[in-house]
Each structure stands twice: as structure tokens, then as C-alpha cells.
Design a protein around this motif. Structure first.
Motif, short mmCIF file in Angstrom:
data_model
loop_
_atom_site.label_atom_id
_atom_site.label_comp_id
_atom_site.label_asym_id
_atom_site.label_seq_id
_atom_site.Cartn_x
_atom_site.Cartn_y
_atom_site.Cartn_z
N SER A 266 44.73 -17.12 3.70
CA SER A 266 43.73 -17.16 4.77
C SER A 266 44.24 -18.05 5.88
CB SER A 266 42.40 -17.70 4.22
OG SER A 266 41.44 -17.81 5.25
N ILE A 267 44.26 -17.52 7.10
CA ILE A 267 44.84 -18.24 8.23
C ILE A 267 43.83 -18.35 9.36
CG2 ILE A 267 46.69 -18.28 9.95
CD1 ILE A 267 48.34 -16.51 8.08
N GLY A 268 43.53 -19.57 9.78
CA GLY A 268 42.74 -19.79 10.99
C GLY A 268 41.31 -19.30 10.92
N THR A 269 40.68 -19.43 9.75
CA THR A 269 39.31 -18.97 9.62
C THR A 269 38.38 -20.15 9.36
OG1 THR A 269 39.44 -18.61 7.23
CG2 THR A 269 40.10 -16.79 8.66
N SER A 270 37.13 -20.02 9.80
CA SER A 270 36.16 -21.09 9.63
C SER A 270 35.55 -21.11 8.24
CB SER A 270 35.03 -20.94 10.66
OG SER A 270 34.34 -19.71 10.45
N GLY A 271 35.56 -19.97 7.57
CA GLY A 271 34.99 -19.90 6.24
C GLY A 271 33.48 -19.82 6.21
N ASN A 272 32.86 -19.47 7.33
CA ASN A 272 31.40 -19.37 7.33
C ASN A 272 30.88 -18.04 7.86
OD1 ASN A 272 31.88 -19.66 10.04
ND2 ASN A 272 30.90 -21.66 10.25
N VAL A 273 31.75 -17.06 8.03
CA VAL A 273 31.34 -15.73 8.46
C VAL A 273 31.59 -14.74 7.32
CG1 VAL A 273 31.69 -13.87 10.12
CG2 VAL A 273 31.85 -16.25 10.88
N TYR A 274 30.52 -14.19 6.81
CA TYR A 274 30.64 -13.24 5.70
C TYR A 274 30.66 -11.81 6.24
CZ TYR A 274 29.99 -17.00 2.39
OH TYR A 274 30.16 -18.13 1.63
N PRO A 275 31.32 -10.91 5.51
CA PRO A 275 31.84 -11.05 4.15
C PRO A 275 33.22 -11.70 4.03
CG PRO A 275 32.16 -8.80 4.89
CD PRO A 275 31.39 -9.50 5.98
N ALA A 276 33.94 -11.91 5.14
CA ALA A 276 35.30 -12.45 5.03
C ALA A 276 35.33 -13.79 4.31
CB ALA A 276 35.92 -12.57 6.43
N ALA A 277 34.31 -14.62 4.52
CA ALA A 277 34.29 -15.93 3.88
C ALA A 277 34.22 -15.83 2.36
CB ALA A 277 33.10 -16.74 4.41
N GLY A 278 33.78 -14.69 1.87
CA GLY A 278 33.70 -14.51 0.42
C GLY A 278 34.93 -13.91 -0.21
N PHE A 279 35.95 -13.60 0.58
CA PHE A 279 37.14 -12.93 0.02
C PHE A 279 37.85 -13.81 -1.01
CE2 PHE A 279 37.97 -9.99 3.93
CZ PHE A 279 36.83 -9.28 3.62
N VAL A 280 37.98 -15.10 -0.72
CA VAL A 280 38.71 -15.97 -1.65
C VAL A 280 37.98 -16.06 -2.98
CG1 VAL A 280 37.65 -18.10 -0.74
CG2 VAL A 280 39.83 -18.21 -1.97
N ALA A 281 36.66 -16.10 -2.96
CA ALA A 281 35.90 -16.13 -4.21
C ALA A 281 36.10 -14.83 -4.99
CB ALA A 281 34.42 -16.36 -3.93
N GLU A 282 36.14 -13.70 -4.28
CA GLU A 282 36.38 -12.42 -4.93
C GLU A 282 37.76 -12.39 -5.58
OE1 GLU A 282 35.93 -8.73 -6.45
OE2 GLU A 282 34.37 -10.00 -5.56
N VAL A 283 38.76 -12.89 -4.88
CA VAL A 283 40.11 -12.93 -5.43
C VAL A 283 40.16 -13.82 -6.67
CG1 VAL A 283 42.48 -13.67 -4.98
CG2 VAL A 283 41.25 -12.36 -3.25
N ARG A 284 39.50 -14.96 -6.61
CA ARG A 284 39.46 -15.87 -7.75
C ARG A 284 38.80 -15.22 -8.96
NH1 ARG A 284 39.71 -21.60 -7.25
NH2 ARG A 284 37.92 -21.72 -8.67
N ARG A 285 37.77 -14.42 -8.73
CA ARG A 285 37.11 -13.73 -9.85
C ARG A 285 38.05 -12.76 -10.54
NH1 ARG A 285 32.39 -14.10 -6.65
NH2 ARG A 285 32.84 -12.13 -5.57
N GLN A 286 38.94 -12.15 -9.75
CA GLN A 286 39.91 -11.23 -10.35
C GLN A 286 40.91 -11.97 -11.21
OE1 GLN A 286 39.62 -7.98 -10.07
NE2 GLN A 286 38.03 -7.96 -8.49
#
Length: 234
Positions: free
Chosen positions: A173-193
């Protein structure tokens, strides 16, 4: 190279050093404009001329911008990586394309395109838009809008993105604020995998920073090329 399927999420921070303003910083666009006026279907319905003026100005800014070292590094990674590299961008600019990246999904649309709400067609449109602009396909005026995703609308390409997140072995993840969904939830989805390494490259920690296994902090033009060099040389 250690990783075979790489997904890179990019946000406004990767284009900031190219002269394109971010939205949520202290001097960001949302401190100067009410997002309800310029980035919602309701705002467009109330005052389409004002919304067109806003995005016309963004196109002028984009024409003056050039890809920076971070965009160029990602394009080099795509060229040299023997596996798959996908850039999923929240940005509506075309700097990834101009840098040479080819495998890109614009989840929030593209500023240099229009969409007709009469016939549904999407067309390239680098110039100004106005209420009277006719659709280049159906020729009906009054129905064209910027081909961007506004608040309350569904981002594009989500089924494809979700599939890529499920099979990647590196998520960056590059240059993101982490507070706009659904993109902010991508890392959590990857971790679940449970199969991918996760890395944040950012000027400062995002709101979801604790979810990443690794972080590199600094300007995108510094940290992204350095990280890409490590990947290529691994």
C-alpha cells in the motif's frame, strides 16, 4: 524474485510529488471544497455547472503533472518482474499509465474520461466538460459526467480486485490514508487469507498501519524506488 503475484494499492500520496494535491491533508482539497458539493451524485444534481468547473480545473492540473520516481519504479517492477504485478489505484489521474505501467485497475475511475448517464458509454475526454457537452456516442447533451466514483457510489472492478487480493503473495500500500473504504479494508482482507506479506510505504503511518507486517516511511519518490530495487534484486 521472492514473490510471484504482487498487488500494489496506490493513493493520493504517490502523486503528491507530481504536483497533484491530496484530499485529506492540512491543505488538501477537502479543506477548500465541501465534498458534498463536488463529489456526490446529489451535489452534481444540485449544481452540475459547479461540479464540471471543479473537475475541469483538476484536468488542467493533471495536464501539467508528470510521473515521478515512484510511478516510474512501479512501471519498472512490472517490466522486470517474472510474475504478475497489478496496480490498483484510488487515483483518477493517468500518471501510472504515462510512467509505463500497463496492468492497472482504476477503482475510483479516470479523470480524463466521461460517462454518459443516458446511454452508459464511457469515452476518453481530456478537455473541459459542461452541461451542454453532448455525449460522443449518442449525441444527447446534458447527461455526461466525469467518469469518477463519487461518495455513495460503488467503486469499479471490485470482483476482480477481490480475486487478486485472495491470490497475491505480496500486498503493498503506497500513499494511502487508510480511511476510505473499501480500499482501507484491503490489508485486513489479505491478512485473513493468510498467504501474503503486507507492506506500507507512506509519508506517515496510515490509520490501518498496525495491520501491516512491514512499513517504510518517507516521501514516495524515496521509499518506493528503494523498495522496488530490493524486490528486483532479491
Amino acid at each position: 524474485m521472492r514473490y510471484q503475484r504482487i498487488v500494489v494499492l496506490t493513493g493520493a500520496g504517490i502523486s503528491a510529488e507530481s504536483g497533484l494535491g491530496t484530499f485529506r491533508d492540512e491543505d488538501g482539497l477537502w479543506t477548500k471544497y465541501d465534498l458534498e458539493d463536488v463529489a456526490t451524485p446529489q451535489g452534481f444534481a444540485r449544481d452540475p455547472a459547479f461540479v464540471h468547473e471543479f473537475y475541469n480545473a483538476r484536468r488542467v492540473n493533471l495536464r501539467d503533472a508528470v510521473p515521478n520516481a515512484a510511478h516510474l519504479a512501479l512501471a519498472e517492477l512490472e517490466r522486470r518482474h517474472p510474475g504478475r504485478v497489478l496496480v490498483v489505484t484510488q487515483n483518477v489521474d493517468d500518471l501510472h499509465e504515462r510512467a509505463g505501467s500497463c496492468n492497472i485497475l482504476h477503482m475510483h475511475g479516470e479523470l480524463l474520461k466521461l460517462r454518459c448517464e443516458s446511454c452508459g458509454q464511457v469515452a476518453d475526454w481530456p478537455g473541459d466538460l459542461a452541461i451542454a457537452t453532448p455525449c460522443p456516442t449518442c449525441a444527447v447533451p446534458g447527461y455526461v459526467r466525469p467518469h469518477v466514483v463519487w461518495f455513495g457510489e460503488m467503486p469499479f472492478h471490485m470482483p476482480k480486485i477481490e480475486l487478486e487480493l485472495a491470490v497475491c503473495d505480496l500486498f503493498v500500500s503506497i500513499g494511502t490514508s487508510g480511511n476510505v473504504y473499501p480500499a482501507a479494508g484491503f490489508v485486513a482482507e489479505v491478512r485473513r487469507q493468510g498467504r501474503a506479506h503486507t507492506v506500507e510505504l507512506n509519508l506517515e503511518p496510515s490509520e490501518g498501519a498496525s495491520l501491516f507486517a512491514e512499513a517504510r516511511l518517507g516521501p514516495a519518490t524515496t521509499v518506493v524506488p528503494a523498495f522496488v530495487r530490493e524486490l528486483i534484486e532479491a
